[in-house]
Design an enzyme around this catalytic site. Structure first.
Site, PDB file in Angstrom:
ATOM      1  N   ASP A  16       6.588  23.324   1.487  1.00 54.38           N
ATOM      2  CA  ASP A  16       6.557  24.835   1.305  1.00 54.38           C
ATOM      3  C   ASP A  16       7.466  25.354   0.267  1.00 54.38           C
ATOM      4  O   ASP A  16       8.780  24.864   0.090  1.00 54.38           O
ATOM      5  CB  ASP A  16       6.813  25.628   2.709  1.00 54.38           C
ATOM      6  CG  ASP A  16       6.141  26.982   2.513  1.00 54.38           C
ATOM      7  OD1 ASP A  16       5.599  27.465   1.704  1.00 54.38           O
ATOM      8  OD2 ASP A  16       6.632  27.763   3.521  1.00 54.38           O
ATOM      9  N   HIS A  33       3.906  23.772  -8.158  1.00 56.03           N
ATOM     10  CA  HIS A  33       2.906  22.660  -7.605  1.00 56.03           C
ATOM     11  C   HIS A  33       3.120  21.304  -8.161  1.00 56.03           C
ATOM     12  O   HIS A  33       3.098  20.191  -7.614  1.00 56.03           O
ATOM     13  CB  HIS A  33       1.223  23.084  -7.492  1.00 56.03           C
ATOM     14  CG  HIS A  33       1.156  24.329  -6.372  1.00 56.03           C
ATOM     15  ND1 HIS A  33       1.815  24.482  -5.249  1.00 56.03           N
ATOM     16  CD2 HIS A  33       0.401  25.280  -6.714  1.00 56.03           C
ATOM     17  CE1 HIS A  33       1.383  25.598  -4.727  1.00 56.03           C
ATOM     18  NE2 HIS A  33       0.300  26.321  -5.528  1.00 56.03           N
ATOM     19  N   LEU A 127       3.988   0.875   3.459  1.00 54.15           N
ATOM     20  CA  LEU A 127       4.105   2.428   3.828  1.00 54.15           C
ATOM     21  C   LEU A 127       2.571   2.953   3.670  1.00 54.15           C
ATOM     22  O   LEU A 127       1.646   2.570   2.900  1.00 54.15           O
ATOM     23  CB  LEU A 127       4.982   3.135   2.800  1.00 54.15           C
ATOM     24  CG  LEU A 127       4.908   4.714   2.980  1.00 54.15           C
ATOM     25  CD1 LEU A 127       5.683   5.105   4.019  1.00 54.15           C
ATOM     26  CD2 LEU A 127       5.320   5.433   1.607  1.00 54.15           C
TER      27      LEU A 127
HETATM   28  C1  FPP Z   1       3.159  25.311  -0.489  1.00 53.37           C
HETATM   29  O1  FPP Z   1       3.881  26.070  -1.358  1.00 53.37           O
HETATM   30  C2  FPP Z   1       2.548  23.961  -1.427  1.00 53.37           C
HETATM   31  C3  FPP Z   1       1.251  23.859  -1.394  1.00 53.37           C
HETATM   32  C4  FPP Z   1      -0.012  24.826  -0.640  1.00 53.37           C
HETATM   33  C5  FPP Z   1       0.414  22.656  -1.905  1.00 53.37           C
HETATM   34  C6  FPP Z   1       1.293  21.510  -2.318  1.00 53.37           C
HETATM   35  C7  FPP Z   1       0.621  20.518  -2.778  1.00 53.37           C
HETATM   36  C8  FPP Z   1       1.034  19.694  -3.690  1.00 53.37           C
HETATM   37  C9  FPP Z   1       2.482  19.625  -4.147  1.00 53.37           C
HETATM   38  C10 FPP Z   1       0.190  18.376  -4.154  1.00 53.37           C
HETATM   39  C11 FPP Z   1       0.348  17.291  -3.649  1.00 53.37           C
HETATM   40  C12 FPP Z   1      -0.737  16.219  -3.847  1.00 53.37           C
HETATM   41  C13 FPP Z   1      -0.796  15.029  -3.802  1.00 53.37           C
HETATM   42  C14 FPP Z   1      -2.096  14.035  -3.892  1.00 53.37           C
HETATM   43  C15 FPP Z   1       0.464  13.876  -4.275  1.00 53.37           C
HETATM   44  P1  FPP Z   1       3.393  27.654  -1.364  1.00 53.37           P
HETATM   45  O2  FPP Z   1       2.434  27.675  -2.540  1.00 53.37           O
HETATM   46  O3  FPP Z   1       2.906  27.938  -0.334  1.00 53.37           O
HETATM   47  O4  FPP Z   1       4.917  28.284  -1.888  1.00 53.37           O
HETATM   48  P2  FPP Z   1       5.185  29.798  -1.564  1.00 53.37           P
HETATM   49  O5  FPP Z   1       5.528  29.590  -0.123  1.00 53.37           O
HETATM   50  O6  FPP Z   1       6.643  29.808  -2.280  1.00 53.37           O
HETATM   51  O7  FPP Z   1       4.012  30.502  -2.028  1.00 53.37           O
END
Ligand code: FPP
Length: 240
Positions: A16, A33, A127
């Protein structure tokens, strides 16, 4: 027990804070992201180095489908690219790759990439990296209940089997069948909630909430989380 003997088998991450990380830098959310994928890579490396056997990440919840379409599209594209570009390296390092979630909602092109990555890495055992994608805990429990209902309706003997089932008997019906429950669930960015993640499987997980935003959560932070876990006293409701 000595801390070195207390390496969790399964560590799970609620990633998050990507959006806030990007905003702090005056960038679009998707930039956070992108940087978050680097943190996934760092955690995979740290998990291999420390002997953690299962690392799972909550990459996209069922509720995340309600985000603006551009962000959903950007995230899906990012996943395809990350899987395609990382898979050879993951495979050569003995990582088994899995995706768990409501895959009916994913684009056919994404499902194809997922299938080929899962096939390619299926016999690896250093893993297991599990990406929870289009997943929610309530969805998982409901789909398990539906499977059970179908089984119970099949015959009188199946109905008897379902009715005499104990708690452990439910596990094989969950989308996580065969995967040990998470010992430790870490959530980044200072939020203290599970957000519909692993509701059944996390019943006795140790929970760790850290202020670090996900793109800043790297090897050192992963290892700190393991140190924190090593101090916890797990009693599973019993008296020690
Ligand atoms: C939360 O931050 C994050 C997500 C919803 C997406 C996370 C996904 C990735 C990092 C991709 C990983 C994938 C692979 C296959 C390696 P948020 O957007 O909720 O942040 P905020 O709370 O600050 O708005």
């Amino acid at each position: 027990m000595e801390p070195m003997n207390r390496i969790p088998v399964h560590v799970s991450m609620i990633m998050d804070g990507n959006g806030r990380w990007a905003k702090e830098r005056g960038k679009e959310r998707i930039y956070g992201h992108f940087e978050g994928v680097e943190s996934v890579r760092a955690c995979v490396e740290a998990a291999v180095e420390t002997g953690v056997k299962y690392l799972s990440i909550y990459a996209f919840s069922e509720e995340n489908w309600n985000r603006p379409q551009a962000e959903v599209d950007g995230l899906m594209e990012l996943m395809v690219k990350a899987m395609a570009s990382e898979m050879e390296k993951l495979n050569s390092n003995g990582v088994r790759f899995m995706v768990i979630g409501n895959r009916e909602r994913l684009a056919p092109s994404l499902n194809q990439v997922i299938d080929s990555c899962m096939d390619m890495t299926s016999s690896n055992d250093t893993l297991t990296l599990i990406v929870f994608l289009s997943y929610s805990g309530k969805w998982d429990i409901l789909q398990a209940a539906k499977k059970l209902a179908r089984k119970a309706a099949a015959s009188e003997a199946d109905l008897e089997e379902v009715m005499s089932m104990d708690i452990n008997g439910f596990d094989p019906f969950l989308a996580t069948a065969g995967i040990p429950d998470p010992d430790l669930i870490v959530r980044t960015s200072g939020e203290s909630r599970l957000s519909n993640y692993l509701l059944w499987q996390g019943a006795y997980s140790e929970l760790l909430f850290v202020d670090t935003l996900w793109p800043d959560f790297r090897k050192e932070e992963f290892k700190s989380a393991l140190s924190e876990y090593a101090k916890r006293d797990r009693r599973y409701g019993k008296v020690k």
